[in-house]
Design an enzyme around this catalytic site. Sequence first.
Site, short mmCIF file in Angstrom:
data_model
loop_
_atom_site.label_atom_id
_atom_site.label_comp_id
_atom_site.label_asym_id
_atom_site.label_seq_id
_atom_site.Cartn_x
_atom_site.Cartn_y
_atom_site.Cartn_z
N CYS A 228 -1.64 8.09 0.93
CA CYS A 228 -1.78 8.84 -0.32
C CYS A 228 -3.12 8.58 -1.01
O CYS A 228 -4.04 9.39 -0.92
CB CYS A 228 -0.63 8.49 -1.27
SG CYS A 228 1.01 8.89 -0.66
N LYS B 1 0.03 16.25 -8.98
CA LYS B 1 0.16 15.28 -7.90
C LYS B 1 -1.19 14.66 -7.53
O LYS B 1 -1.30 13.43 -7.36
CB LYS B 1 0.78 15.94 -6.67
CG LYS B 1 0.91 15.04 -5.46
CD LYS B 1 1.80 13.83 -5.74
CE LYS B 1 1.96 12.98 -4.50
NZ LYS B 1 2.81 11.81 -4.73
#
Length: 454
Positions: A291, A237
């Site tokens: 993010c 991720k």
Amino acid sequence: MHTSSEPTVGLYDCRLGADEQVERVRAGGVPVAVYGLGKMGLPLASVFADVTGNVTGVDIDPGVVESVNAGASPVTGEPGLDELVEESVATGALSATADIDAAARAARVHVVVVPTLVEDGTPDLSNIRVTAERVGAGLTPGDLVCIESTVPPGTCRDVVDPILQAESDIGADEYGLAFCPERTASGRALRDIRGAYPKIVGGRDEESGRAAGLLYGQITDNEVRRVADATTAECVKVFEGVYRDVNIALANELARLADELGVDVREGIAEANTQPYCDIHRPGPGVGGHCIPYYPYFLIDSLDTETPLLRTARSVNEEMPAYTARTVIDELAAAGIDPAEATVGVLGIAYRPGVDETRESPGLAVIESLHEAGVETVAFDPVVDLSECDVRSAPVSAFPDLGLDGAVLVTDHGEFTNLPWDSIDSGIVVDGRGTLDRTAHPSRLKILGDGQDG
């Protein structure tokens, strides 16, 4: 909704075979708790509810809990989510609570998707720690804990698992722990969760990985890919986000070179990308959202190994709003307009089109830089409640009536495509996204990175 008189079962080290476990999951015999009902958590809870019929969503915000229990989604801009929440609540498949302790005691699967913030370049794991403590206190033998929150690699091993062990009344070999990263973007969450991309799972041990793979195999139509362990899954991720940050930084630096060279960087990138090994992203006035701007800090200063490339990329991207503001100021001066007496419209405060999210907003950063140079601004955004942003703002419909000296396009919302640009035809327009048509534009137009003067 689970109505069977049969006892609920766990998924970790269960004596049931895989087929019977799947049957129990789909029949509601494996209660699921999803901790965090934000932009990622509520869509995830709703999909689990649709498949299992037995989900409790947990959130500390009583307004969120009240809204969900009324069958109304507090998350906007997600196609299909309003209907799915309404249906799931109506059938009893989904409910919400602020009582994390009760939810943890009742659940056999615990899915954690609380936010991981970054403060002054340091990851803040307080939400993860508090949730792990409360989940640990409610663990039952056979339970499975799945972390979806993006975290620095090693968090499950070094932070979550020790907390679960310290807080639970059971042995470390009696529950499972896996990292199963969310791979979801705002505005397309349901599609992403249901299988737009492979689902990655990494278990603390073999049984944790098996159990997590079985669980997520029920909600995705794509493949479930098991990696070696939870730390590897955490890396997947973070690596995704860091790749994009570095790639965008490359595109932004090329755009600045292209202006000096007198070439269109977007044409150059498009042609370079015809090589199969080349995938350069698009440049822009900054990188926002919850993010990409944060993930590099999950590696920078978190490990002993130096990360000069990640630091440089972050620096390039953090500089782009100020570079965009300087371009606006230069264009005003070139048009004979005193920047200190100018008013400029800033088009776009959301970090990307159609999404009500302003974290690390390039638009707000551009405004700050313009204000430092004495330029007055008016913000426009069709999806963000600008009354919460502490900036002078106006509805998009007022754009032609304000006598603006210029405008800068920061977020390419569709609503900005056909603005009446002739209302500022004596001023300037700076396009940070390369979406405006120079040949059809009546104003002095400067497109970042196209190599032409305004």
